[in-house]
Enzyme design. Structure first.
Site, PDB file in Angstrom:
ATOM      1  N   GLU A  30       7.024 -11.856   5.253  1.00 58.42           N
ATOM      2  CA  GLU A  30       6.748 -10.545   5.964  1.00 58.42           C
ATOM      3  C   GLU A  30       6.043 -11.231   7.309  1.00 58.42           C
ATOM      4  OE1 GLU A  30       7.707  -7.241   3.562  1.00 58.42           O
ATOM      5  OE2 GLU A  30       5.983  -7.405   3.414  1.00 58.42           O
TER       6      GLU A  30
ATOM      7  N   ASN B 298       9.256  -1.713  -0.980  1.00 59.96           N
ATOM      8  CA  ASN B 298       7.604  -0.817  -0.666  1.00 59.96           C
ATOM      9  C   ASN B 298       8.410   0.102  -0.144  1.00 59.96           C
ATOM     10  OD1 ASN B 298       5.268  -0.905   0.157  1.00 59.96           O
ATOM     11  ND2 ASN B 298       5.928  -2.240   1.325  1.00 59.96           N
ATOM     12  N   TRP B 299       7.971   1.380  -0.773  1.00 60.70           N
ATOM     13  CA  TRP B 299       8.015   2.989  -0.366  1.00 60.70           C
ATOM     14  C   TRP B 299       6.478   2.990   0.562  1.00 60.70           C
ATOM     15  CZ3 TRP B 299       9.678   6.498  -4.939  1.00 60.70           C
ATOM     16  CH2 TRP B 299      11.389   6.917  -5.459  1.00 60.70           C
ATOM     17  N   LYS B 300       5.768   2.436   0.673  1.00 59.36           N
ATOM     18  CA  LYS B 300       4.167   2.564   0.896  1.00 59.36           C
ATOM     19  C   LYS B 300       3.888   3.888   0.897  1.00 59.36           C
ATOM     20  CE  LYS B 300       6.345  -0.458   4.460  1.00 59.36           C
ATOM     21  NZ  LYS B 300       5.347  -1.262   6.444  1.00 59.36           N
TER      22      LYS B 300
ATOM     23  N   HIS C  29      -0.108  -7.251   1.362  1.00 57.08           N
ATOM     24  CA  HIS C  29       0.574  -6.728   1.875  1.00 57.08           C
ATOM     25  C   HIS C  29      -0.227  -6.639   3.082  1.00 57.08           C
ATOM     26  CE1 HIS C  29       3.059  -4.035   4.454  1.00 57.08           C
ATOM     27  NE2 HIS C  29       4.186  -4.167   3.791  1.00 57.08           N
TER      28      HIS C  29
ATOM     29  N   GLY D  67      11.064  -2.575   3.269  1.00 55.36           N
ATOM     30  CA  GLY D  67      10.780  -1.021   3.637  1.00 55.36           C
ATOM     31  C   GLY D  67      11.071   0.426   4.096  1.00 55.36           C
ATOM     32  N   GLY D  68      11.311   0.401   5.500  1.00 57.39           N
ATOM     33  CA  GLY D  68      11.565   1.533   5.936  1.00 57.39           C
ATOM     34  C   GLY D  68      13.734   1.653   4.990  1.00 57.39           C
TER      35      GLY D  68
ATOM     36  N   SER E 170      11.497  -5.053   8.761  1.00 62.08           N
ATOM     37  CA  SER E 170      13.362  -4.169   9.338  1.00 62.08           C
ATOM     38  C   SER E 170      14.585  -5.494   8.645  1.00 62.08           C
ATOM     39  CB  SER E 170      13.441  -4.547  11.469  1.00 62.08           C
ATOM     40  OG  SER E 170      11.895  -3.869  11.020  1.00 62.08           O
TER      41      SER E 170
ATOM     42  N   GLU F  51      -0.451  -4.998   5.774  1.00 63.70           N
ATOM     43  CA  GLU F  51      -1.111  -3.405   6.128  1.00 63.70           C
ATOM     44  C   GLU F  51      -2.389  -3.001   5.021  1.00 63.70           C
ATOM     45  OE1 GLU F  51       2.344  -0.159   5.027  1.00 63.70           O
ATOM     46  OE2 GLU F  51       3.313  -1.611   7.064  1.00 63.70           O
TER      47      GLU F  51
ATOM     48  N   GLY G 210       8.207  -3.000  10.025  1.00 65.75           N
ATOM     49  CA  GLY G 210       8.910  -1.660  10.916  1.00 65.75           C
ATOM     50  C   GLY G 210       8.563  -1.593  12.922  1.00 65.75           C
TER      51      GLY G 210
HETATM   52  C1  PEP Z   1       7.536  -3.675   4.136  1.00 60.03           C
HETATM   53  O1  PEP Z   1       6.300  -2.726   5.001  1.00 60.03           O
HETATM   54  O2  PEP Z   1       7.351  -4.425   2.977  1.00 60.03           O
HETATM   55  C2  PEP Z   1       8.374  -4.321   5.461  1.00 60.03           C
HETATM   56  C3  PEP Z   1       9.431  -4.913   5.595  1.00 60.03           C
HETATM   57  O3  PEP Z   1       8.271  -2.771   6.901  1.00 60.03           O
HETATM   58  P1  PEP Z   1      10.428  -2.971   7.326  1.00 60.03           P
HETATM   59  O4  PEP Z   1      11.395  -2.854   6.478  1.00 60.03           O
HETATM   60  O5  PEP Z   1      10.359  -1.266   7.594  1.00 60.03           O
HETATM   61  O6  PEP Z   1       9.746  -3.819   8.373  1.00 60.03           O
END
Ligand code: PEP
Length: 253
Positions: free
Chosen positions: A170, A9-11, A98, A237-238, A216, A100, A176
């Site tokens: 999640e 998930n590049w956001k 998601h 994500g990251g 994470s 967010e 994050g």
């Molecule tokens: C996400 O936003 O779906 C996510 C899992 O982010 P991160 O891996 O950065 O915690």
């Protein structure tokens, strides 16, 4: 048999060129792996989607997806993107719900249910996200909240429809933040989700749905998380923004 999936998930990251370079690097690294057992998905910003789908088209285990969609077919919804539009750019998945989007855009269970319906109608596989904030985990009501999130947005689906969805657990406090759920916490929730699916549908249906962990997840913890019996991969994500890390996670089964 349920699939092993690692979705990035590049956001709201990467300009056009940076994004295409990232996809090319990931493909190069992933294709070095001979015995592929994992499906990987790039959930990019809309601007990358068409080119990303062209690049991944001939790679059987690599797919693209959107990060959000609108439930209407078309109309005066400035800034929105329909499922038909995503599909026309080559996407085969779409992230829905998601945290967010729930948090910053106030998306409701009801809206998410409509997005899931529209995705399925257009042959997009929804990656439906659920997860609890920290205060809910601390109050020990996380199992109830996740039950509610999946019940309100998914349980109107038929058995055939739910079989075409992917669920991502999640925990909001792990997204994050660098804090990862322990393998026990992840497994407990994934088993809980699968049990709820079996109760609503049946055991066979529940057994065949992929449930991903997100929060994470990185190369150093992916193997342990993915070794849990009900963890079928990750929503990343990251770490999805660095080709070496994303592909190391994809190769962590
Ligand atoms: C996400 O936003 O779906 C996510 C899992 O982010 P991160 O891996 O950065 O915690």
């Amino acid at each position: 048999m349920r699939k092993k999936i690692v979705a990035g998930n590049w956001k709201m990251h990467k300009n056009y060129k940076e994004g295409i370079d990232l996809i090319e690097s990931c493909i190069r690294l992933f294709e070095k792996e001979k015995n592929k057992t994992t499906e990987i998905i790039f959930c990019t910003p809309f601007i990358h989607l068409h080119k990303a789908s062209k690049l991944t088209d001939e790679h059987k285990h690599i797919h693209t997806g959107g990060q959000n969609c609108h439930w209407e077919e078309q109309g005066a919804f400035t800034g929105e993107t329909s499922c038909a539009m995503l599909k026309s750019c080559g996407a085969s998945f779409v992230i829905i719900g998601h945290s967010e989007r729930r948090m910053y855009f106030n998306e409701t269970h009801e809206q998410l249910a409509k997005k899931v319906d529209s995705a399925l109608k257009h042959n997009l596989i929804p990656i439906f996200c659920c997860g609890e904030p920290l205060e809910i985990r601390e109050a020990n009501t996380h199992l109830e909240l996740i039950s509610k999130q999946i019940r309100e947005s998914l349980f109107h689906l038929s058995k055939e429809q739910i079989s075409k969805t992917v669920i991502a657990y999640e925990p909001v406090w792990a997204i994050g933040t660098g804090k990862t759920a322990t393998t026990e916490q992840a497994q407990e929730m994934h088993a809980h989700i699968r049990k709820a699916l079996a109760h609503q549908y049946d055991l066979e249906t529940a057994t065949n749905i992929s449930i991903l962990y997100g929060g994470s997840c990185k190369p150093s913890n992916a193997k342990e998380l993915f070794s849990q019996p009900d963890v079928d991969g990750g929503l990343i994500g990251g770490a999805a923004l660095v080709a070496e890390d994303f592909i190391a996670i994809a190769n962590s089964f």
